[in-house]
Design a protein around this motif. Structure first.
Motif, PDB file in Angstrom:
ATOM      1  N   CYS A  54       0.846  -1.199   0.000  1.00 13.53           N
ATOM      2  CA  CYS A  54       0.000   0.000   0.000  1.00 13.53           C
ATOM      3  C   CYS A  54       0.884   1.253   0.000  1.00 13.53           C
ATOM      4  O   CYS A  54       2.107   1.165   0.213  1.00 13.53           O
ATOM      5  CB  CYS A  54      -0.918   0.023   1.235  1.00 13.53           C
ATOM      6  SG  CYS A  54      -0.043  -0.050   2.800  1.00 13.53           S
ATOM      7  N   GLY A  55       0.251   2.386  -0.229  1.00 13.04           N
ATOM      8  CA  GLY A  55       0.981   3.646  -0.218  1.00 13.04           C
ATOM      9  C   GLY A  55       1.572   3.936   1.154  1.00 13.04           C
ATOM     10  O   GLY A  55       2.659   4.517   1.269  1.00 13.04           O
ATOM     11  N   THR A  56       0.849   3.551   2.193  1.00 11.57           N
ATOM     12  CA  THR A  56       1.334   3.800   3.553  1.00 11.57           C
ATOM     13  C   THR A  56       2.651   3.061   3.793  1.00 11.57           C
ATOM     14  O   THR A  56       3.576   3.605   4.420  1.00 11.57           O
ATOM     15  CB  THR A  56       0.276   3.340   4.589  1.00 11.57           C
ATOM     16  OG1 THR A  56      -0.977   3.908   4.231  1.00 11.57           O
ATOM     17  CG2 THR A  56       0.647   3.746   5.992  1.00 11.57           C
ATOM     18  N   ALA A  57       2.744   1.835   3.286  1.00 15.16           N
ATOM     19  CA  ALA A  57       3.988   1.065   3.418  1.00 15.16           C
ATOM     20  C   ALA A  57       5.114   1.772   2.672  1.00 15.16           C
ATOM     21  O   ALA A  57       6.254   1.864   3.166  1.00 15.16           O
ATOM     22  CB  ALA A  57       3.792  -0.346   2.863  1.00 15.16           C
ATOM     23  N   GLU A  93       8.289  12.622  -0.920  1.00 15.33           N
ATOM     24  CA  GLU A  93       7.146  13.108  -1.697  1.00 15.33           C
ATOM     25  C   GLU A  93       6.014  12.090  -1.639  1.00 15.33           C
ATOM     26  O   GLU A  93       6.192  10.935  -2.015  1.00 15.33           O
ATOM     27  CB  GLU A  93       7.564  13.334  -3.157  1.00 15.33           C
ATOM     28  CG  GLU A  93       6.455  13.989  -3.971  1.00 15.33           C
ATOM     29  CD  GLU A  93       6.725  13.960  -5.476  1.00 15.33           C
ATOM     30  OE1 GLU A  93       7.641  13.238  -5.911  1.00 15.33           O
ATOM     31  OE2 GLU A  93       5.998  14.660  -6.206  1.00 15.33           O
ATOM     32  N   ASP A  94       4.846  12.547  -1.201  1.00 12.90           N
ATOM     33  CA  ASP A  94       3.655  11.704  -1.170  1.00 12.90           C
ATOM     34  C   ASP A  94       2.786  12.053  -2.374  1.00 12.90           C
ATOM     35  O   ASP A  94       2.007  13.007  -2.342  1.00 12.90           O
ATOM     36  CB  ASP A  94       2.895  11.920   0.142  1.00 12.90           C
ATOM     37  CG  ASP A  94       1.629  11.069   0.202  1.00 12.90           C
ATOM     38  OD1 ASP A  94       1.338  10.355  -0.782  1.00 12.90           O
ATOM     39  OD2 ASP A  94       0.929  11.130   1.228  1.00 12.90           O
ATOM     40  N   ALA A  95       2.941  11.260  -3.439  1.00 15.06           N
ATOM     41  CA  ALA A  95       2.153  11.471  -4.655  1.00 15.06           C
ATOM     42  C   ALA A  95       1.007  10.463  -4.730  1.00 15.06           C
ATOM     43  O   ALA A  95       0.545  10.114  -5.817  1.00 15.06           O
ATOM     44  CB  ALA A  95       3.060  11.382  -5.882  1.00 15.06           C
ATOM     45  N   ALA A  96       0.531  10.021  -3.559  1.00 17.25           N
ATOM     46  CA  ALA A  96      -0.528   8.998  -3.508  1.00 17.25           C
ATOM     47  C   ALA A  96      -1.771   9.441  -4.277  1.00 17.25           C
ATOM     48  O   ALA A  96      -2.412   8.639  -4.952  1.00 17.25           O
ATOM     49  CB  ALA A  96      -0.903   8.696  -2.062  1.00 17.25           C
ATOM     50  N   GLU A  97      -2.114  10.720  -4.154  1.00 13.56           N
ATOM     51  CA  GLU A  97      -3.347  11.213  -4.781  1.00 13.56           C
ATOM     52  C   GLU A  97      -3.091  11.791  -6.169  1.00 13.56           C
ATOM     53  O   GLU A  97      -4.024  12.182  -6.852  1.00 13.56           O
ATOM     54  CB  GLU A  97      -3.986  12.284  -3.868  1.00 13.56           C
ATOM     55  CG  GLU A  97      -4.371  11.719  -2.510  1.00 13.56           C
ATOM     56  CD  GLU A  97      -4.931  12.750  -1.537  1.00 13.56           C
ATOM     57  OE1 GLU A  97      -5.079  13.934  -1.919  1.00 13.56           O
ATOM     58  OE2 GLU A  97      -5.234  12.370  -0.394  1.00 13.56           O
ATOM     59  N   SER A  98      -1.826  11.900  -6.560  1.00  9.39           N
ATOM     60  CA  SER A  98      -1.513  12.705  -7.751  1.00  9.39           C
ATOM     61  C   SER A  98      -0.841  11.902  -8.862  1.00  9.39           C
ATOM     62  O   SER A  98      -0.191  12.495  -9.726  1.00  9.39           O
ATOM     63  CB  SER A  98      -0.627  13.888  -7.352  1.00  9.39           C
ATOM     64  OG  SER A  98       0.641  13.427  -6.915  1.00  9.39           O
TER      65      SER A  98
HETATM   66  C1  LIG Z   1      -2.232  11.626   0.560  1.00 13.96           C
HETATM   67  C2  LIG Z   1      -2.272  10.161   0.846  1.00 13.96           C
HETATM   68  N1  LIG Z   1      -1.175   9.566   1.325  1.00 13.96           N
HETATM   69  C3  LIG Z   1      -1.138   8.265   1.586  1.00 13.96           C
HETATM   70  C4  LIG Z   1      -2.241   7.459   1.371  1.00 13.96           C
HETATM   71  C5  LIG Z   1      -2.142   6.027   1.767  1.00 13.96           C
HETATM   72  O1  LIG Z   1      -2.195   5.156   0.713  1.00 13.96           O
HETATM   73  P1  LIG Z   1      -2.698   3.655   0.959  1.00 13.96           P
HETATM   74  O2  LIG Z   1      -4.173   3.730   1.227  1.00 13.96           O
HETATM   75  O3  LIG Z   1      -2.393   2.983  -0.350  1.00 13.96           O
HETATM   76  O4  LIG Z   1      -1.934   3.102   2.075  1.00 13.96           O
HETATM   77  C6  LIG Z   1      -3.418   8.044   0.870  1.00 13.96           C
HETATM   78  C7  LIG Z   1      -4.653   7.305   0.614  1.00 13.96           C
HETATM   79  O5  LIG Z   1      -5.034   6.284   0.873  1.00 13.96           O
HETATM   80  C8  LIG Z   1      -3.438   9.417   0.610  1.00 13.96           C
HETATM   81  O6  LIG Z   1      -4.538  10.011   0.148  1.00 13.96           O
END
Ligand SMILES: Cc1ncc(COP(=O)(O)O)c(C=O)c1O
Length: 436
Positions: A72-75, A183-188
């Motif tokens: 996941c993005g959090t990881a 850089e957190d590009a999770a949404e972008s």
């Molecule tokens: C800005 C942002 N960072 C991180 C995450 C985490 O990603 P993930 O849900 O894949 O762990 C999200 C959304 O879920 C997010 O919107």
């Protein structure tokens, strides 16, 4: 909740027969093929052809040498933050986080997954206020933060709702202070930014970069995330950490703490089917944003803004903000809210309630991290400096808090790319009636 369905302002409006979502997965069929492939070939694990393919395809799309598939993005954010911390402060003992005793500057209006990894690693997040031009980290507030905390060497930056922040300014400030960017590009994913005259993708703008394939994102694997880098050493380290930090011994041998963060080959199959549609999804989301902008033009509201010279957002979520003088009275508790209906005015919760009553999903703006109960004791820096404790019975205080203001007056609109133009027109009509 007000009795919207019996409110004469909404007369003759019929609820949508099927729910209009904020942003739901859009499947195209090829996902099934790659998932089936994984099952037929028995690569039902955290290795396999789908993982290899998506890592290569995303690295190519983004323009980085390496993309590491994670659960996941959090990881991805956790391992990116840990890599940065090790580079800055060295390896920690097994029972200690790598950021122990260190502050980290963080985006404030973002999803908490951006910045929780700072806490996972024992660091202390310092929240940097937002600017109105892109709703992202304010470079001016960041400058102030370096004045207050010159020792800080790490900055976590997110691009809210798919709109790139002011990265040229933020990068310059970080460079001047010798600070690294996560850089957190999770949404972008797929959003572009003009850096030094050249268009680049978000996900290339930090020293350590992350994306997400969460179910609500612009393309999805149901879950999943990636770490993006040009450094083979960093990519290999993330691969190692994400697979329990096994050493090359015949038995389970560990010299470092490990994690079970690797991407599944089944999930990678879904992502593999989605990647060819990324640009199509962006075009659909862009059209949704433009249609809202046109349709809401006559109301005292504005759409979420972006820098037309330096950025091409992916328009993941369309949002609006109500002009101050058109805000009807609202109060929010920790988990509940109250508002008044006032002619010619409205409020985020009135609009969200109206949308919900007719079977459409909106959402409040992400509540700023400095306002979250868990982080209330953490520092918050605005363009004026320390954003905490600015007022009491003797000190008037200016009240500058851009994030709180956007949270108070803004909302996320239904932004699903399967929404038809007619359905969107009906949503625009409902919003108009809120202001009657
Ligand atoms: C800005 C942002 N960072 C991180 C995450 C985490 O990603 P993930 O849900 O894949 O762990 C999200 C959304 O879920 C997010 O919107």
């Amino acid at each position: 909740m007000h009795d919207i369905l019996n409110d004469s302002r909404f007369e003759h409006i019929k609820p949508f027969s099927s729910k209009i979502w904020l942003s739901s997965p859009t499947m195209h069929g090829e996902e099934q093929r790659w998932v089936d492939d994984a099952i037929k070939t028995n690569w039902v694990s955290t290795v396999g052809a789908n993982i290899n393919a998506v890592e290569q395809q995303i690295a190519e799309y983004i323009g980085v040498k390496y993309a590491v598939g994670l659960s996941c993005g959090t990881a991805a954010l956790h391992l990116a933050t840990k890599l940065a911390a090790e580079r800055l402060y060295g390896q920690a003992r097994p029972n200690e986080g790598t950021l122990h005793g260190h502050r980290v500057f963080c985006s404030d209006v973002t999803f908490d997954a951006s910045i929780n990894p700072v806490a996972y690693e024992d660091g202390e997040a310092v929240f940097i206020d937002t600017e109105y031009d892109t709703w992202n980290m304010s470079p001016q507030a960041l400058e102030k933060a370096f004045e207050l905390y010159p020792e800080v060497k790490l900055v976590v930056v997110a691009h809210l709702y798919g709109t790139p922040g002011k990265m040229d300014e933020i990068k310059k400030i970080c460079d001047a202070h010798g600070a690294l960017i996560v850089e957190d590009a999770a949404e972008s994913l797929g959003a572009k930014y003009k850096l030094n005259g050249e268009w680049v993708e978000t996900g290339t703008l930090g020293a350590y970069n992350c994306i997400s394939f969460n179910g609500n994102k612009i393309i999805t694997g149901s879950a999943g995330g990636m770490f993006l880098t040009d450094s083979k050493e960093d990519a290999d380290k993330v691969r190692k950490w994400s697979t329990q930090s096994r050493e090359a011994a015949p038995w389970y041998q560990h010299e470092e703490i490990g994690y079970n963060y690797r991407m599944s080959n089944i999930i990678a199959g879904v992502i593999r089917g989605q990647i060819p549609y990324l640009d199509e999804h962006i075009a659909q989301k862009r059209a949704i944003w433009a249609r809202y902008e046109q349709g809401l033009r006559d109301l005292p509201v504005r759409m979420n803004p972006w820098d037309r010279e330096k950025s091409k957002p992916n328009f993941w979520l369309s949002c609006m903000i109500i002009d101050e003088d058109a805000m009807a009275p609202t109060v929010r508790g920790e988990q509940d809210y109250l508002y008044k209906s006032v002619s010619g005015k409205s409020s985020p919760h009135e609009i969200l309630d109206a949308l919900a009553a007719f079977n459409a999903e909106g959402r409040p703006i992400w509540k700023p991290m400095h306002m979250q109960p868990i982080y209330r004791t953490h520092a918050f820096v605005t363009v004026e400096g320390n954003g905490r404790g600015r007022s009491n019975a003797y000190i008037a205080g200016s009240g500058v808090d851009v994030g709180a203001d956007i949270f108070r007056r803004g909302l996320c609109l239904p932004s699903d790319n399967k929404m038809t133009a007619e359905q969107q027109d009906a949503i625009i009509d409902i919003i108009h009636r809120c202001f009657v």
